[in-house]
Structure formats: structure tokens, C-alpha cells
Design a protein around this motif. Structure first.
Motif, PDB file in Angstrom:
ATOM      1  N   ILE A   1       0.674  -1.352  -0.072  1.00 16.86           N
ATOM      2  CA  ILE A   1       0.025  -0.089   0.349  1.00 16.86           C
ATOM      3  C   ILE A   1       0.861   0.824   0.263  1.00 16.86           C
ATOM      4  O   ILE A   1       1.509   1.566   1.000  1.00 16.86           O
ATOM      5  CB  ILE A   1      -1.437   0.116   1.186  1.00 16.86           C
ATOM      6  N   TRP A   2       1.399   2.116  -1.468  1.00 16.70           N
ATOM      7  CA  TRP A   2       1.365   3.337  -1.123  1.00 16.70           C
ATOM      8  C   TRP A   2       0.223   3.961  -0.798  1.00 16.70           C
ATOM      9  O   TRP A   2      -0.159   4.589  -1.628  1.00 16.70           O
ATOM     10  CB  TRP A   2       2.293   3.575  -2.487  1.00 16.70           C
ATOM     11  N   LEU A   3       1.470   5.936  -0.576  1.00 15.94           N
ATOM     12  CA  LEU A   3       0.785   6.752   0.301  1.00 15.94           C
ATOM     13  C   LEU A   3       0.911   7.494  -0.870  1.00 15.94           C
ATOM     14  O   LEU A   3       1.970   8.298  -1.547  1.00 15.94           O
ATOM     15  CB  LEU A   3       1.059   7.291   1.433  1.00 15.94           C
ATOM     16  N   GLY A   4      -0.178   8.202  -2.038  1.00 18.70           N
ATOM     17  CA  GLY A   4      -0.502   9.141  -3.235  1.00 18.70           C
ATOM     18  C   GLY A   4       0.130  10.517  -2.567  1.00 18.70           C
ATOM     19  O   GLY A   4      -1.003  10.846  -1.596  1.00 18.70           O
ATOM     20  N   SER A   5       0.935  11.219  -2.815  1.00 14.84           N
ATOM     21  CA  SER A   5       0.880  12.361  -2.592  1.00 14.84           C
ATOM     22  C   SER A   5       1.123  13.504  -3.666  1.00 14.84           C
ATOM     23  O   SER A   5       2.033  13.438  -4.330  1.00 14.84           O
ATOM     24  CB  SER A   5       2.085  12.496  -1.663  1.00 14.84           C
ATOM     25  N   SER A   6       0.851  14.576  -3.667  1.00 16.37           N
ATOM     26  CA  SER A   6       1.404  15.778  -4.742  1.00 16.37           C
ATOM     27  C   SER A   6       2.690  16.199  -4.008  1.00 16.37           C
ATOM     28  O   SER A   6       2.615  17.485  -4.801  1.00 16.37           O
ATOM     29  CB  SER A   6       0.262  16.586  -4.840  1.00 16.37           C
ATOM     30  N   GLY A   7       2.661  16.297  -2.899  1.00 13.84           N
ATOM     31  CA  GLY A   7       3.976  16.820  -1.862  1.00 13.84           C
ATOM     32  C   GLY A   7       3.991  18.250  -0.916  1.00 13.84           C
ATOM     33  O   GLY A   7       4.623  18.205  -0.985  1.00 13.84           O
ATOM     34  N   THR A   8       2.026  17.791  -0.692  1.00 14.89           N
ATOM     35  CA  THR A   8       1.994  18.637   0.387  1.00 14.89           C
ATOM     36  C   THR A   8       2.597  18.560   2.128  1.00 14.89           C
ATOM     37  O   THR A   8       2.867  16.885   1.990  1.00 14.89           O
ATOM     38  CB  THR A   8      -0.008  18.813   0.996  1.00 14.89           C
ATOM     39  N   PRO A   9       3.141  19.256   2.978  1.00 17.50           N
ATOM     40  CA  PRO A   9       3.990  18.874   4.114  1.00 17.50           C
ATOM     41  C   PRO A   9       2.855  17.992   5.031  1.00 17.50           C
ATOM     42  O   PRO A   9       3.764  16.777   4.924  1.00 17.50           O
ATOM     43  CB  PRO A   9       4.115  19.819   4.467  1.00 17.50           C
ATOM     44  N   ALA A  10       1.142  17.874   5.145  1.00 15.15           N
ATOM     45  CA  ALA A  10       0.507  16.913   5.700  1.00 15.15           C
ATOM     46  C   ALA A  10       0.879  15.557   5.051  1.00 15.15           C
ATOM     47  O   ALA A  10       1.092  14.249   5.908  1.00 15.15           O
ATOM     48  CB  ALA A  10      -0.734  17.663   5.870  1.00 15.15           C
ATOM     49  N   SER A  11       0.922  15.560   3.383  1.00 17.44           N
ATOM     50  CA  SER A  11       0.545  14.243   3.627  1.00 17.44           C
ATOM     51  C   SER A  11       1.651  13.269   3.753  1.00 17.44           C
ATOM     52  O   SER A  11       2.286  11.726   3.718  1.00 17.44           O
ATOM     53  CB  SER A  11      -0.091  14.037   1.591  1.00 17.44           C
ATOM     54  N   VAL A  12       3.181  14.512   3.047  1.00 18.82           N
ATOM     55  CA  VAL A  12       4.102  13.289   2.865  1.00 18.82           C
ATOM     56  C   VAL A  12       4.841  12.800   4.641  1.00 18.82           C
ATOM     57  O   VAL A  12       5.222  12.485   5.050  1.00 18.82           O
ATOM     58  CB  VAL A  12       5.976  14.237   2.812  1.00 18.82           C
ATOM     59  N   ASP A  13       4.448  14.256   5.874  1.00 18.71           N
ATOM     60  CA  ASP A  13       4.242  13.503   6.852  1.00 18.71           C
ATOM     61  C   ASP A  13       3.361  12.356   7.498  1.00 18.71           C
ATOM     62  O   ASP A  13       3.939  10.940   7.993  1.00 18.71           O
ATOM     63  CB  ASP A  13       4.075  14.838   7.534  1.00 18.71           C
ATOM     64  N   ARG A  14       2.350  12.529   6.799  1.00 16.92           N
ATOM     65  CA  ARG A  14       1.645  10.974   7.204  1.00 16.92           C
ATOM     66  C   ARG A  14       2.069   9.769   6.639  1.00 16.92           C
ATOM     67  O   ARG A  14       2.504   8.971   7.211  1.00 16.92           O
ATOM     68  CB  ARG A  14       0.364  11.425   6.300  1.00 16.92           C
TER      69      ARG A  14
END
Length: 345
Positions: free
Chosen positions: A177-190
Motif C-alpha cells: 500500500i503506497w500513499l499518493g501525495s502531490s508533495g504537501t507537507p501533511a501528506s508527506v508527514d503522514r
């Protein structure tokens, strides 16, 4: 380090910006399956299908399309790219991916994200203020379902809690399971706090902008006591042709609007000027577009800068004609991939 190279598609069904013709939805589905077959023949390793909803896409259910691809391929890793978890049920999604894993002989993965347009999310009953907290809750539930058997599922009321064993279980001991992110700090930290591989979604801009994002992710992994070597992937638009001029001429009409975002082309979308497009295709831009030499150099540079373990290219953005996508896929696998592997060995 070797880097896995594959494709992903959002299944757009939009008028061709050159001819004006709108593709048939059924044919578009067949085209995506055929592109996956071509990718496997060419030696690529991953095929992704992104979830979206509406009249301009055909991939409302990526798992259904990936199941069809599973029946026509033998080696490709098969991933959603992404599954819009805020709009779905984590238990049902996991059950579907587990079935795909069994159907495909252990090749299934998923990238989960908050993605989808505001229009789509509102049509599915969600408002912007719901997204982040809801996504956090659903990701954690998805991981509980993956990591426990049986799992305790908690309903909206305490008396609805139930212990539940899901069947079939995936063939893989730990379904990726990968977490997709556009690079926002909250999603990267998550992603770092949960120890999930990061699928970085990039559409434009200097790829060097992704360097501090990946550094922040590695820092979040370390702070959470996770493995700092957890994989990073990048998903970006790409196209390859025999000459650099040909690659730009063929792709520009389609990528000019459609590659700006991970979503379908809309008439109101701002279009890249040719100057902007050339810059995005250049050595410092995100787009992986050019002749074989340029694309090899771009992939190697991105991997060395970001430590990528996987690169997925969206080669049909904006409705690139099927025959052109097939030619680009063949060049990518036959000529680009071997040279990238040799350069990174």
C-alpha cells in the motif's frame, strides 16, 4: 540502485485536440488493456490505473480494469494509481485488491490518496473540510484490515463493532500500500509516520522541487522509527519518440492541458505555451519527454536526485492516440529501460 519503470493511465475519454474526434469508451478500455500488454512485452514492470468519475473518464473502478489486464499479462505489477480513499470504503477496497492479488498470482498493489476533483467529491457526498480527517481515519482502517486477521471493524455505533475475517486473503504476505501525495507537507508527514511507501505525483515544475519533499519524507520516517529506506515512486507524464523534435510535436497538443494535473482535460484548463512546454521537457523539468537519449538522461538524473525505486509514466495524457502510445511504450521498454539500468548499476 535499479529503478522499476512502468505506466499509469487515468482512462481519459476526451475530444482529440488535433482531430476533434471523441474516442469510444469501450475502445478506450480495450486500448488501455492493449497498452498494458505492450508494456509487458517491452519489459516494463508496472501498470497503474487511476480512479476518477464522470463522463470524461472510463476508469471509475481501477480494480475492474486491472483484473482484465491481469488476465492478459503474466509479470506486470498491477496497481491502482490512485484509489480515492476518501470516497470509498477501506474494507471493500481491500477485499477487491485481495481478489485481484489472487486472480493475478500475487501482483496487486494499491496507491491510495485524497485525489479527485472537488466536483467529483461533492457528487459523492463529500465537502472539502471532510477530506483530511476522513482520509486519515480510512488509511488507518485500511492498514488494520491488511495487518490483522481477523480484524475488529468498528461501526458508527459502539454496538456495531464486530470481529471479521476477510476472504480471500491476498497471496502476498503484506500487500503493498503506497500513499499518493502531490508533495504537501501533511501528506508527506503522514506517509512517513505510517511507514508507507510514498508515491509522489508530479505534473510540472523543476523536478529539483521534489528533492526537499523526499528529504522531508525520509526525516518523517526516521522520527517515527520507521525504515528510512522505504521506497519512493514518482508518477509523471512522459513520452518518447525517435527524435526530440518528434517527441515534442506529437505530445504537445495532448499534454499542453492534460498533463498539468492528474485529471482529465477540460476546455477551461490553462494550456502550456510552446515555450513553457519546452521548458518542462528540458533537463530540469518534470516531464519525461524526448528522444531515447533525453529520456534516459532525465530518468537517471531524477533517480539520482530523488533516490527513486519506481517511475510510472502517464503516456496517454490528454488522449494521446493509441498508436502513438504503443510506439512510445515499445521504445521505452526496448531502448530506454536497458540503458537506464546500465547507467544505474
Amino acid at each position: 540502485m535499479n529503478v522499476e519503470i512502468g505506466l499509469f493511465s487515468l482512462g481519459e475519454v476526451v475530444p482529440d485536440p488535433v482531430t476533434g474526434a471523441r474516442p469510444d469508451s469501450r475502445q478506450r478500455l480495450r486500448d488501455i488493456i492493449e497498452q498494458a500488454e505492450a508494456a509487458e512485452r517491452a519489459g516494463l514492470t508496472v501498470m497503474g490505473v487511476g480512479e476518477n468519475h464522470g463522463t470524461d473518464v472510463v476508469a471509475a473502478s481501477p480494480v475492474v480494469l486491472l483484473s482484465a489486464i491481469a488476465g492478459r499479462t503474466h509479470l506486470l505489477r498491477l496497481t491502482t494509481a490512485v484509489s480515492v480513499l476518501t470516497a470509498g470504503d477501506p474494507v471493500r477496497l481491500y477485499e477487491q485488491i485481495a481478489m485481484l492479488d489472487n486472480i493475478s498470482g500475487g501482483r496487486a498493489e494499491m496507491i491510495v490518496g485524497r485525489g479527485a476533483s472537488q466536483r467529483v467529491l461533492r457528487a459523492l457526498g463529500l465537502e472539502p473540510e471532510d477530506h483530511d480527517a476522513l482520509f486519515e481515519t480510512k488509511v488507518r482502517q485500511l492498514l488494520r484490515v491488511r495487518d490483522a486477521d481477523p480484524v475488529t471493524l468498528v461501526g458508527p455505533l459502539p454496538q456495531h463493532s464486530v470481529q471479521f475475517a476477510l476472504e480471500p486473503r491476498p497471496l502476498q504476505p503484506c500487500l503493498p500500500i503506497w500513499l499518493g501525495s502531490s508533495g504537501t507537507p501533511a501528506s508527506v508527514d503522514r506517509a512517513g509516520a505510517l511507514g508507507l511507501p510514498l508515491a509522489l505525483l508530479r505534473t510540472h515544475g523543476p523536478f529539483a522541487d521534489a528533492v526537499p519533499v523526499v528529504a522531508a519524507y525520509r526525516r518523517a520516517l526516521r522520527e517515527a522509527g520507521r525504515d528510512a529506506g522505504t521506497p519512493v515512486s514518482m508518477n509523471a507524464p512522459g513520452f518518447v519518440a525517435r527524435t526530440a523534435a518528434q517527441a515534442r510535436e506529437l505530445s504537445h497538443p495532448y499534454f499542453a492541458a492534460g498533463a498539468r494535473s492528474h485529471g482529465p482535460v477540460h476546455p477551461a484548463d490553462p494550456r502550456w505555451t510552446r515555450e513553457e512546454y519546452e521548458r518542462e521537457c528540458g533537463p530540469d523539468g518534470t516531464l519525461v519527454v524526448g528522444d531515447v537519449d533525453e529520456v534516459v538522461a532525465k530518468i537517471v538524473a531524477q533517480q539520482r536526485a530523488l533516490g527513486l525505486e519506481r517511475l510510472l509514466l502517464r503516456m496517454d495524457a490528454g488522449g494521446v492516440p493509441h498508436h502513438l502510445a504503443l510506439e512510445a511504450i515499445t521504445l521505452l521498454g526496448a531502448e530506454v529501460v536497458p540503458r537506464v539500468r546500465a547507467a544505474l548499476d
